[in-house]
Design a protein around this motif. Structure first.
Motif, PDB file in Angstrom:
ATOM      1  N   CYS A   6      -0.180 -31.818  -5.317  1.00 26.35           N
ATOM      2  CA  CYS A   6      -1.529 -31.769  -4.756  1.00 26.35           C
ATOM      3  C   CYS A   6      -1.758 -30.341  -4.267  1.00 26.35           C
ATOM      4  CB  CYS A   6      -1.680 -32.746  -3.593  1.00 26.35           C
ATOM      5  SG  CYS A   6      -3.290 -32.651  -2.763  1.00 26.35           S
ATOM      6  N   MET A  16      -8.927 -25.070  -7.415  1.00 27.12           N
ATOM      7  CA  MET A  16      -9.050 -25.678  -8.745  1.00 27.12           C
ATOM      8  C   MET A  16      -8.474 -24.765  -9.822  1.00 27.12           C
ATOM      9  SD  MET A  16     -10.302 -28.550  -8.141  1.00 27.12           S
ATOM     10  CE  MET A  16     -11.100 -29.301  -6.752  1.00 27.12           C
ATOM     11  N   LYS A  20      -5.661 -25.614 -12.474  1.00 29.19           N
ATOM     12  CA  LYS A  20      -5.958 -25.492 -13.910  1.00 29.19           C
ATOM     13  C   LYS A  20      -4.967 -24.572 -14.606  1.00 29.19           C
ATOM     14  CE  LYS A  20     -10.929 -26.209 -13.595  1.00 29.19           C
ATOM     15  NZ  LYS A  20     -12.233 -25.551 -13.709  1.00 29.19           N
ATOM     16  N   PRO A  38      -9.439 -33.062 -10.589  1.00 22.43           N
ATOM     17  CA  PRO A  38     -10.085 -32.331  -9.488  1.00 22.43           C
ATOM     18  C   PRO A  38     -10.834 -33.261  -8.542  1.00 22.43           C
ATOM     19  CG  PRO A  38     -11.446 -32.198 -11.440  1.00 22.43           C
ATOM     20  CD  PRO A  38     -10.207 -32.984 -11.827  1.00 22.43           C
ATOM     21  N   SER A  39     -10.989 -32.827  -7.291  1.00 26.48           N
ATOM     22  CA  SER A  39     -11.773 -33.573  -6.307  1.00 26.48           C
ATOM     23  C   SER A  39     -12.480 -32.574  -5.409  1.00 26.48           C
ATOM     24  CB  SER A  39     -10.853 -34.479  -5.484  1.00 26.48           C
ATOM     25  OG  SER A  39     -11.587 -35.134  -4.471  1.00 26.48           O
ATOM     26  N   CYS A  51      -7.024 -30.773  -5.844  1.00 27.09           N
ATOM     27  CA  CYS A  51      -6.769 -31.264  -7.190  1.00 27.09           C
ATOM     28  C   CYS A  51      -5.336 -31.755  -7.267  1.00 27.09           C
ATOM     29  CB  CYS A  51      -7.036 -30.182  -8.242  1.00 27.09           C
ATOM     30  SG  CYS A  51      -5.964 -28.752  -8.161  1.00 27.09           S
TER      31      CYS A  51
END
Length: 187
Positions: A6, A16, A20, A38-39, A51
């Motif tokens: 996380c 992010m 990524k 993602p969040s 994420c």
């Protein structure tokens, strides 16, 4: 083997992008399976962002787990929100420039890096995520550093002026991660 990660902070810290880069490097250049989830909070820049990345030698059954092997936190609210998800024996990576909370848990590995401060010293606060990516990769070796850098280089290829600074940031992070690995007796 499966690693649940996380990455959490606030919008604008490159949370992010860090996730990524890690997911893309794993997916594009290894035979491991990977998911990226993602969040975002209410706002992208300045709001909360986190994420999840799962890297596994096996098929991945679900993109999210309740228990994290590794937690990368870039700010205090993220630490408070996610520290309970880190499993005993897990690894906590914190941006010690911003996260000042005392870590009460003694059942985890703690890796502290002043990534905001280092990024400012390098002249660009936007590389703090690349420094932390280097710290994470240098400590865990979950993906080979040259593979991760190759992904960063490819993703930033349309902006070649950014490559030298990002390479220096990644290398600085690798150095810190490797130093903590030796300090924590993980070599």
């Amino acid at each position: 083997m499966e690693t649940n990660i996380c990455v959490a902070g606030f919008g604008g810290q490159g949370v992010m992008t860090l996730g990524k880069f890690l997911a893309s490097a794993t997916c594009d250049s290894t035979d491991k399976n990977v998911t990226f989830f993602p969040s975002y909070g209410a706002e992208q820049r300045g709001g909360t962002a986190n994420c999840y990345v799962v890297i596994s030698d096996e098929m991945i059954g679900a993109p999210l787990g309740d228990v994290m092997d590794d937690l990368i936190v870039m700010n205090g609210p993220s630490l408070n929100k996610f520290i309970g998800t880190l499993k005993p024996g897990g690894r906590l990576f914190i941006n010690s420039s911003i996260v000042k909370d005392k870590i009460e848990r003694d059942d985890i590995e703690l890796i502290e890096a002043p990534v905001t401060e280092l990024a400012l010293e390098m002249g660009n606060s936007k590389v703090l995520n690349v420094i932390m990516l280097g710290v994470y990769v240098g400590y865990t070796e979950v993906v080979a550093p040259e593979i991760v850098w190759g992904t960063v280089e490819h993703k930033l290829g349309s902006k070649p002026k950014l490559l030298p600074l990002n390479k220096a940031a990644f290398d600085k992070g690798l150095e810190i991660g490797r130093e903590f690995k030796v300090k924590n007796g993980k070599n």
